[in-house]
Design a protein around this motif. Structure first.
Motif, PDB file in Angstrom:
ATOM      1  N   ILE A 210      -8.849   4.484  -8.438  1.00 22.56           N
ATOM      2  CA  ILE A 210      -9.171   3.832  -7.056  1.00 22.56           C
ATOM      3  C   ILE A 210      -9.213   2.471  -6.819  1.00 22.56           C
ATOM      4  O   ILE A 210     -10.012   1.771  -7.836  1.00 22.56           O
ATOM      5  N   GLU A 211      -8.443   1.653  -5.869  1.00 23.84           N
ATOM      6  CA  GLU A 211      -8.796   0.468  -5.550  1.00 23.84           C
ATOM      7  C   GLU A 211      -8.921   0.236  -4.240  1.00 23.84           C
ATOM      8  O   GLU A 211      -8.848   1.363  -3.213  1.00 23.84           O
ATOM      9  N   ARG A 212      -9.642  -0.809  -3.629  1.00 22.64           N
ATOM     10  CA  ARG A 212      -9.891  -1.146  -2.213  1.00 22.64           C
ATOM     11  C   ARG A 212      -8.808  -2.177  -1.579  1.00 22.64           C
ATOM     12  O   ARG A 212      -8.348  -2.939  -2.422  1.00 22.64           O
ATOM     13  N   GLN A 213      -8.443  -1.847  -0.630  1.00 19.83           N
ATOM     14  CA  GLN A 213      -7.231  -2.642   0.096  1.00 19.83           C
ATOM     15  C   GLN A 213      -7.532  -2.977   1.469  1.00 19.83           C
ATOM     16  O   GLN A 213      -8.283  -2.260   2.044  1.00 19.83           O
ATOM     17  N   THR A 214      -6.818  -4.008   1.993  1.00 20.96           N
ATOM     18  CA  THR A 214      -7.138  -4.456   3.499  1.00 20.96           C
ATOM     19  C   THR A 214      -5.583  -4.191   4.077  1.00 20.96           C
ATOM     20  O   THR A 214      -5.705  -4.572   5.428  1.00 20.96           O
ATOM     21  N   ASP A 215      -4.733  -3.831   3.249  1.00 24.35           N
ATOM     22  CA  ASP A 215      -3.196  -4.064   3.931  1.00 24.35           C
ATOM     23  C   ASP A 215      -2.457  -2.826   3.440  1.00 24.35           C
ATOM     24  O   ASP A 215      -2.585  -2.644   2.125  1.00 24.35           O
ATOM     25  N   VAL A 216      -1.781  -2.163   4.121  1.00 22.40           N
ATOM     26  CA  VAL A 216      -0.816  -0.940   3.506  1.00 22.40           C
ATOM     27  C   VAL A 216       0.677  -1.118   4.274  1.00 22.40           C
ATOM     28  O   VAL A 216       0.570  -1.322   5.571  1.00 22.40           O
ATOM     29  N   ILE A 217       1.574  -0.747   3.605  1.00 25.68           N
ATOM     30  CA  ILE A 217       2.799  -0.768   4.101  1.00 25.68           C
ATOM     31  C   ILE A 217       3.422   0.591   3.838  1.00 25.68           C
ATOM     32  O   ILE A 217       3.375   1.033   2.838  1.00 25.68           O
ATOM     33  N   ILE A 218       3.807   1.439   4.778  1.00 25.68           N
ATOM     34  CA  ILE A 218       4.416   2.602   4.865  1.00 25.68           C
ATOM     35  C   ILE A 218       6.037   2.468   4.791  1.00 25.68           C
ATOM     36  O   ILE A 218       6.341   1.968   6.214  1.00 25.68           O
ATOM     37  N   MET A 219       6.788   2.544   4.118  1.00 21.22           N
ATOM     38  CA  MET A 219       8.179   2.280   4.148  1.00 21.22           C
ATOM     39  C   MET A 219       9.095   3.647   3.964  1.00 21.22           C
ATOM     40  O   MET A 219       8.854   4.379   2.977  1.00 21.22           O
ATOM     41  N   HIS A 220       9.765   3.838   4.845  1.00 22.31           N
ATOM     42  CA  HIS A 220      10.616   5.288   4.772  1.00 22.31           C
ATOM     43  C   HIS A 220      11.926   4.710   5.135  1.00 22.31           C
ATOM     44  O   HIS A 220      12.466   3.670   5.511  1.00 22.31           O
ATOM     45  N   VAL A 221      13.005   5.389   4.459  1.00 20.46           N
ATOM     46  CA  VAL A 221      14.365   5.127   4.282  1.00 20.46           C
ATOM     47  C   VAL A 221      15.154   6.139   4.362  1.00 20.46           C
ATOM     48  O   VAL A 221      14.736   7.354   4.116  1.00 20.46           O
ATOM     49  N   GLY A 222      16.279   6.099   4.954  1.00 18.87           N
ATOM     50  CA  GLY A 222      17.082   6.919   5.288  1.00 18.87           C
ATOM     51  C   GLY A 222      17.501   7.360   6.767  1.00 18.87           C
ATOM     52  O   GLY A 222      16.939   6.715   7.778  1.00 18.87           O
ATOM     53  N   PRO A 223      18.306   8.418   7.255  1.00 22.92           N
ATOM     54  CA  PRO A 223      18.519   8.756   8.451  1.00 22.92           C
ATOM     55  C   PRO A 223      17.321   9.110   9.453  1.00 22.92           C
ATOM     56  O   PRO A 223      16.399   9.625   8.688  1.00 22.92           O
ATOM     57  N   ASP A 224      17.362   8.852  10.518  1.00 28.63           N
ATOM     58  CA  ASP A 224      16.374   9.092  11.425  1.00 28.63           C
ATOM     59  C   ASP A 224      15.098   8.269  11.140  1.00 28.63           C
ATOM     60  O   ASP A 224      14.060   8.526  11.976  1.00 28.63           O
ATOM     61  N   VAL A 225      14.810   7.407  10.490  1.00 21.33           N
ATOM     62  CA  VAL A 225      13.507   6.804  10.074  1.00 21.33           C
ATOM     63  C   VAL A 225      13.064   6.105  11.378  1.00 21.33           C
ATOM     64  O   VAL A 225      11.863   5.775  11.422  1.00 21.33           O
ATOM     65  N   ILE A 226      14.123   5.407  12.043  1.00 20.94           N
ATOM     66  CA  ILE A 226      13.573   4.342  12.857  1.00 20.94           C
ATOM     67  C   ILE A 226      12.832   5.287  14.259  1.00 20.94           C
ATOM     68  O   ILE A 226      11.802   5.090  14.664  1.00 20.94           O
ATOM     69  N   GLU A 227      13.678   6.469  14.412  1.00 18.34           N
ATOM     70  CA  GLU A 227      13.189   7.399  15.468  1.00 18.34           C
ATOM     71  C   GLU A 227      11.726   7.878  14.872  1.00 18.34           C
ATOM     72  O   GLU A 227      10.932   7.931  15.967  1.00 18.34           O
ATOM     73  N   LYS A 228      11.633   8.287  13.631  1.00 16.98           N
ATOM     74  CA  LYS A 228      10.215   8.624  13.303  1.00 16.98           C
ATOM     75  C   LYS A 228       9.162   7.532  13.473  1.00 16.98           C
ATOM     76  O   LYS A 228       8.123   7.870  13.651  1.00 16.98           O
ATOM     77  N   ALA A 229       9.474   6.471  12.990  1.00 15.28           N
ATOM     78  CA  ALA A 229       8.658   5.174  13.020  1.00 15.28           C
ATOM     79  C   ALA A 229       8.209   5.114  14.545  1.00 15.28           C
ATOM     80  O   ALA A 229       7.144   5.014  14.701  1.00 15.28           O
ATOM     81  N   GLU A 230       9.131   5.070  15.531  1.00 14.69           N
ATOM     82  CA  GLU A 230       8.633   5.081  16.837  1.00 14.69           C
ATOM     83  C   GLU A 230       7.649   6.157  17.291  1.00 14.69           C
ATOM     84  O   GLU A 230       6.677   5.920  17.950  1.00 14.69           O
ATOM     85  N   MET A 231       8.216   7.440  16.917  1.00 13.89           N
ATOM     86  CA  MET A 231       7.203   8.389  17.329  1.00 13.89           C
ATOM     87  C   MET A 231       5.785   8.439  16.557  1.00 13.89           C
ATOM     88  O   MET A 231       4.749   8.655  17.260  1.00 13.89           O
ATOM     89  N   PHE A 232       5.508   7.961  15.440  1.00 17.68           N
ATOM     90  CA  PHE A 232       4.564   7.989  14.607  1.00 17.68           C
ATOM     91  C   PHE A 232       3.565   6.840  15.209  1.00 17.68           C
ATOM     92  O   PHE A 232       2.335   6.924  15.495  1.00 17.68           O
ATOM     93  N   THR A 233       4.153   5.501  15.727  1.00 21.34           N
ATOM     94  CA  THR A 233       3.299   4.579  16.094  1.00 21.34           C
ATOM     95  C   THR A 233       2.837   4.961  17.548  1.00 21.34           C
ATOM     96  O   THR A 233       1.549   4.416  17.588  1.00 21.34           O
ATOM     97  N   LYS A 234       3.733   5.375  18.315  1.00 22.63           N
ATOM     98  CA  LYS A 234       3.364   5.863  19.596  1.00 22.63           C
ATOM     99  C   LYS A 234       2.264   6.647  19.638  1.00 22.63           C
ATOM    100  O   LYS A 234       1.199   6.620  20.491  1.00 22.63           O
ATOM    101  N   GLY A 235       2.326   7.869  18.789  1.00 19.34           N
ATOM    102  CA  GLY A 235       1.232   8.966  18.506  1.00 19.34           C
ATOM    103  C   GLY A 235       0.014   8.235  18.154  1.00 19.34           C
ATOM    104  O   GLY A 235      -0.953   8.579  18.559  1.00 19.34           O
ATOM    105  N   TYR A 236       0.335   7.530  17.165  1.00 16.23           N
ATOM    106  CA  TYR A 236      -1.037   6.950  16.469  1.00 16.23           C
ATOM    107  C   TYR A 236      -1.732   6.085  17.476  1.00 16.23           C
ATOM    108  O   TYR A 236      -3.033   6.307  17.534  1.00 16.23           O
ATOM    109  N   ILE A 237      -1.278   5.097  18.249  1.00 17.09           N
ATOM    110  CA  ILE A 237      -2.020   4.305  19.269  1.00 17.09           C
ATOM    111  C   ILE A 237      -2.630   5.083  20.183  1.00 17.09           C
ATOM    112  O   ILE A 237      -3.757   4.868  20.584  1.00 17.09           O
ATOM    113  N   ARG A 238      -1.838   6.221  20.865  1.00 17.19           N
ATOM    114  CA  ARG A 238      -2.579   7.071  21.920  1.00 17.19           C
ATOM    115  C   ARG A 238      -3.736   7.922  21.277  1.00 17.19           C
ATOM    116  O   ARG A 238      -4.675   7.981  21.960  1.00 17.19           O
ATOM    117  N   TYR A 239      -3.390   8.288  20.070  1.00 19.19           N
ATOM    118  CA  TYR A 239      -4.620   9.042  19.408  1.00 19.19           C
ATOM    119  C   TYR A 239      -5.846   8.194  19.370  1.00 19.19           C
ATOM    120  O   TYR A 239      -6.826   8.650  19.456  1.00 19.19           O
TER     121      TYR A 239
END
Length: 248
Positions: A210-239
């Motif tokens: 275990i380490e402690r962090q203040t910053d994290v990047i989630i990088m997705h690669v391949g088809p449909d990842v832009i649509e998935k990122a849109e879905m993730f971030t909008k759902g995350y913010i509303r939740y």
């Protein structure tokens, strides 16, 4: 003389009896309870006014109601409150499903997924390593209320992730801890620690640290990842706004 009644999730009611007098006590969720005496002058228009719950409005003009009739009204109101509670739970479950679907990705030697538990987001990244197979390479436990989603500028404005289209699209979600906070980062022992090694509880501490962090990047690669990122971030913010802002 204790309350008599049936407990329901999020709502409750009881009848207090003393000789010829009866009093209904009801409550909804964490709100303060309301006591109403039966059977005479159950509703007083001057006292209750127009601010009473909508399911009771049609009864505000009544001066006298039988106890049996009032109990029917009471339990109708409880049933309506319970249905509203079920609908809210269903909406929350749908948001969690949206976040988890948007955080899932698999491409060649990479696999990602996320889980939402109350107001904690856990990320998982598996990497296919020669001679080892699929290894949990990294995992973050992120307190959702205590991080911000970095914004990325596009020709249409800003959005909460960076994206690049092309033959192999990528989407990058950057979560930053708010000032004075951090979160645990679990790594495979196949990776070199940056500081003092603190063993993880996973597999007895033999496979991860275990380490402690203040910053994290989630990088997705391949088809449909832009649509998935849109879905993730909008759902995350509303939740976070609807289910974490007042609970932490």
């Amino acid at each position: 003389m204790g309350p008599e009644g049936t407990m329901l999730p999020g709502v409750w009611a009881g009848v207090m009896r003393s000789g010829a007098q009866s009093q209904v006590v009801l409550g909804f969720g964490g709100a303060a309870h309301v006591a109403v005496r039966l059977p005479r002058r159950i509703f007083n228009k001057k006292k209750w006014g127009r601010g009473a719950c909508s399911q009771w409005l049609s009864f505000l003009a009544l001066e006298e109601v039988s106890e049996e009739g009032f109990m029917r009204v009471l339990f109708l109101g409880l049933a309506m409150a319970l249905m509203a509670s079920v609908a809210a739970a269903s909406d929350r479950a749908a948001l969690i499903a949206q976040i988890e679907a948007g955080g899932q990705n698999e491409y060649e030697d990479r696999r990602h997924s996320v889980e939402v538990n109350e107001c904690q987001l856990t990320t998982y990244f598996w990497k296919k390593v020669a001679g080892e197979g699929w290894v949990l390479w990294t995992s973050f436990k992120i307190p959702m209320l205590l991080v911000d989603l970095a914004e990325s500028k596009t020709e249409y404005g800003f959005r909460h992730f960076f994206a690049a289209e092309g033959d192999t699209p990528i989407a990058v979600i950057n979560l930053k801890a708010k000032d004075g906070t951090d979160f645990p980062h679990e790594k495979s022992v196949l990776r070199k620690p940056k500081g003092e090694l603190v063993p993880s509880q996973r597999n007895g501490g033999d496979t991860h640290f275990i380490e402690r962090q203040t910053d994290v990047i989630i990088m997705h690669v391949g088809p449909d990842v832009i649509e998935k990122a849109e879905m993730f971030t909008k759902g995350y913010i509303r939740y976070v706004q609807e289910y974490c802002a007042f609970t932490g």
